[in-house]
Design an enzyme around this catalytic site. Structure first.
Site, short mmCIF file in Angstrom:
data_model
loop_
_atom_site.label_atom_id
_atom_site.label_comp_id
_atom_site.label_asym_id
_atom_site.label_seq_id
_atom_site.Cartn_x
_atom_site.Cartn_y
_atom_site.Cartn_z
N LYS A 19 -18.88 12.45 -22.48
CA LYS A 19 -19.31 13.51 -21.54
C LYS A 19 -18.35 13.63 -20.36
O LYS A 19 -17.90 14.72 -20.02
CB LYS A 19 -20.74 13.21 -21.01
CG LYS A 19 -21.79 13.08 -22.08
CD LYS A 19 -23.17 12.80 -21.48
CE LYS A 19 -23.26 11.49 -20.73
NZ LYS A 19 -23.15 10.27 -21.56
N ARG A 176 -28.55 0.34 -22.02
CA ARG A 176 -28.30 1.76 -21.69
C ARG A 176 -28.61 2.64 -22.90
O ARG A 176 -29.15 3.74 -22.76
CB ARG A 176 -26.87 1.95 -21.22
CG ARG A 176 -26.68 1.49 -19.77
CD ARG A 176 -25.22 1.28 -19.40
NE ARG A 176 -24.41 2.44 -19.61
CZ ARG A 176 -23.07 2.40 -19.72
NH1 ARG A 176 -22.44 1.25 -19.63
NH2 ARG A 176 -22.40 3.51 -19.91
P1 AP5 Z 1 -16.63 8.76 -21.34
O1 AP5 Z 1 -16.08 10.14 -21.28
O2 AP5 Z 1 -16.46 7.90 -20.16
O3 AP5 Z 1 -18.16 8.79 -21.86
P2 AP5 Z 1 -19.50 9.20 -21.12
O4 AP5 Z 1 -20.31 9.98 -22.12
O5 AP5 Z 1 -19.22 9.82 -19.81
O6 AP5 Z 1 -20.16 7.77 -20.99
P3 AP5 Z 1 -20.83 7.02 -19.74
O7 AP5 Z 1 -20.88 5.56 -20.13
O8 AP5 Z 1 -20.16 7.39 -18.46
O9 AP5 Z 1 -22.26 7.58 -19.79
P4 AP5 Z 1 -23.48 6.99 -19.14
O10 AP5 Z 1 -24.43 8.07 -19.38
O11 AP5 Z 1 -23.91 5.67 -19.64
O12 AP5 Z 1 -23.00 6.62 -17.66
P5 AP5 Z 1 -23.22 7.34 -16.28
O13 AP5 Z 1 -22.05 7.11 -15.44
O14 AP5 Z 1 -23.71 8.72 -16.48
O15 AP5 Z 1 -15.94 8.05 -22.63
C1 AP5 Z 1 -16.20 6.70 -22.96
C2 AP5 Z 1 -14.90 6.03 -23.45
O16 AP5 Z 1 -14.50 6.61 -24.69
C3 AP5 Z 1 -13.69 6.19 -22.52
O17 AP5 Z 1 -12.92 5.03 -22.56
C4 AP5 Z 1 -12.92 7.38 -23.12
O18 AP5 Z 1 -11.52 7.29 -22.84
C5 AP5 Z 1 -13.22 7.20 -24.60
N1 AP5 Z 1 -13.30 8.48 -25.30
C6 AP5 Z 1 -13.83 9.65 -24.84
N2 AP5 Z 1 -13.77 10.61 -25.76
C7 AP5 Z 1 -13.19 10.02 -26.86
C8 AP5 Z 1 -12.86 10.49 -28.17
N3 AP5 Z 1 -13.11 11.76 -28.53
N4 AP5 Z 1 -12.29 9.62 -29.04
C9 AP5 Z 1 -12.03 8.34 -28.66
N5 AP5 Z 1 -12.32 7.84 -27.45
C10 AP5 Z 1 -12.90 8.66 -26.55
O19 AP5 Z 1 -24.46 6.50 -15.69
C11 AP5 Z 1 -24.31 5.15 -15.31
C12 AP5 Z 1 -25.61 4.65 -14.69
O20 AP5 Z 1 -25.88 5.39 -13.49
C13 AP5 Z 1 -26.87 4.82 -15.54
O21 AP5 Z 1 -27.03 3.76 -16.46
C14 AP5 Z 1 -27.96 4.87 -14.46
O22 AP5 Z 1 -28.23 3.57 -13.99
C15 AP5 Z 1 -27.28 5.64 -13.34
N6 AP5 Z 1 -27.53 7.09 -13.46
C16 AP5 Z 1 -26.59 8.06 -13.70
N7 AP5 Z 1 -27.17 9.26 -13.76
C17 AP5 Z 1 -28.50 9.06 -13.55
C18 AP5 Z 1 -29.62 9.93 -13.51
N8 AP5 Z 1 -29.49 11.25 -13.74
N9 AP5 Z 1 -30.83 9.39 -13.28
C19 AP5 Z 1 -30.98 8.07 -13.05
N10 AP5 Z 1 -29.96 7.18 -13.10
C20 AP5 Z 1 -28.73 7.69 -13.34
#
Ligand code: AP5
Ligand code: MG
Length: 234
Positions: A19, A176
């Site tokens: 994402k 997660r």
């Molecule tokens: P990346 O693009 O970083 O993936 P992502 O979907 O953004 O994954 P996240 O881990 O950031 O999602 P998340 O939902 O767990 O975390 P968030 O920060 O929102 O890609 C991942 C990896 O793969 C990278 O190394 C990239 O280079 C690689 N990659 C990408 N595309 C690729 C491809 N096509 N092929 C190969 N490799 C690829 O949330 C973190 C924490 O914050 C949550 O756990 C929660 O505690 C809190 N939080 C955030 N939002 C909320 C909310 N709305 N409500 C309550 N708590 C929240």
């Protein structure tokens, strides 16, 4: 001030599905900013704000930060000037309370335009997350094998240090994923029922995912700045 409908995209998909990677690429070509609640929390943690200190405990466990705090934070972000044509939501909404709150916030502006979901298997998600490295300065996302920086451990854009997120250790990732399936995946049904869900195969290379994403957006009439479609160079 024109009353033209704004474009609000909600990127869905499990943790690690790409994402953030896609939102960062597409914000430039679409001309609307990425709003990542996870990134905003992490920048608050870096700055040691009260919000950051509160959020850290939940994030390190892989649990959701409480809804009232998260929703207020998004409201404030949407009031900033760069959001006046729309935004790409990345990591919000994450449960039914947040989805209803978001519908309320966007109702005066035509609501959510589309909710593309990145489909990626759990074993691939685990590989992606444990190989992820993020820039401490600008938040640019890398992967040690799939998308490495030119110099190991150093951001290509600003020379910032690349680090492993505190919640990217395997045990936390498992929780997660559990939280995603329990709390967030019902939103897939919610957006499907509203005719807003669009499936994107997230298991391809990042460039192929971007191409599919742009095609899906174009099919739904969502092309803001790019005309004709020009894929961002990577
Ligand atoms: P990346 O693009 O970083 O993936 P992502 O979907 O953004 O994954 P996240 O881990 O950031 O999602 P998340 O939902 O767990 O975390 P968030 O920060 O929102 O890609 C991942 C990896 O793969 C990278 O190394 C990239 O280079 C690689 N990659 C990408 N595309 C690729 C491809 N096509 N092929 C190969 N490799 C690829 O949330 C973190 C924490 O914050 C949550 O756990 C929660 O505690 C809190 N939080 C955030 N939002 C909320 C909310 N709305 N409500 C309550 N708590 C929240
Ligand atoms: Mg992310």
């Amino acid at each position: 001030m024109s009353m033209k409908q704004r474009t609000y995209l909600v990127f869905m998909g499990p943790p690690g599905s790409g994402k953030g990677t896609q939102a960062r690429i597409l914000q430039d070509s679409l001309g609307i900013p990425q709003v990542s609640t996870g990134d905003i929390f992490r920048s608050n943690i870096k700055d040691k704000t009260e919000l950051g200190m509160m959020a850290k405990g939940y994030m390190d466990e892989g649990e959701l930060v409480p809804d009232d705090v998260t929703i207020q934070m998004v409201k404030r972000r949407l009031a900033e000037g760069d959001c006046d044509r729309g935004v790409i939501f990345d990591g919000f909404p994450r449960n039914l309370v947040q989805v209803v709150a978001l519908d309320g916030m966007l109702a005066p502006h035509g609501g959510v335009s589309l909710a593309p979901i990145l489909d990626v298997r759990d074993d691939e998600v685990m590989r992606r997350i444990t190989g992820r490295r993020v820039c401490r300065l600008c938040g640019e996302v890398y992967h040690i094998r799939h998308n490495p920086p030119q110099v190991e451990g150093v951001c290509d854009r600003d020379g910032g240090e690349l680090y492993l997120r505190d919640d990217d250790h395997p045990n936390t990732v498992v929780n997660r994923l559990f939280v995603y399936y329990k709390q967030t995946s019902p939103l897939v049904g919610y957006y499907f029922a509203k005719g807003l869900l669009a499936n994107v195969n997230g298991s391809q290379s990042p460039d192929e995912v971007t191409e599919d994403m742009l095609n899906v957006l174009a099919e739904h009439g969502i092309v803001i700045r790019v005309s004709p479609l020009v894929y961002p160079a990577r």
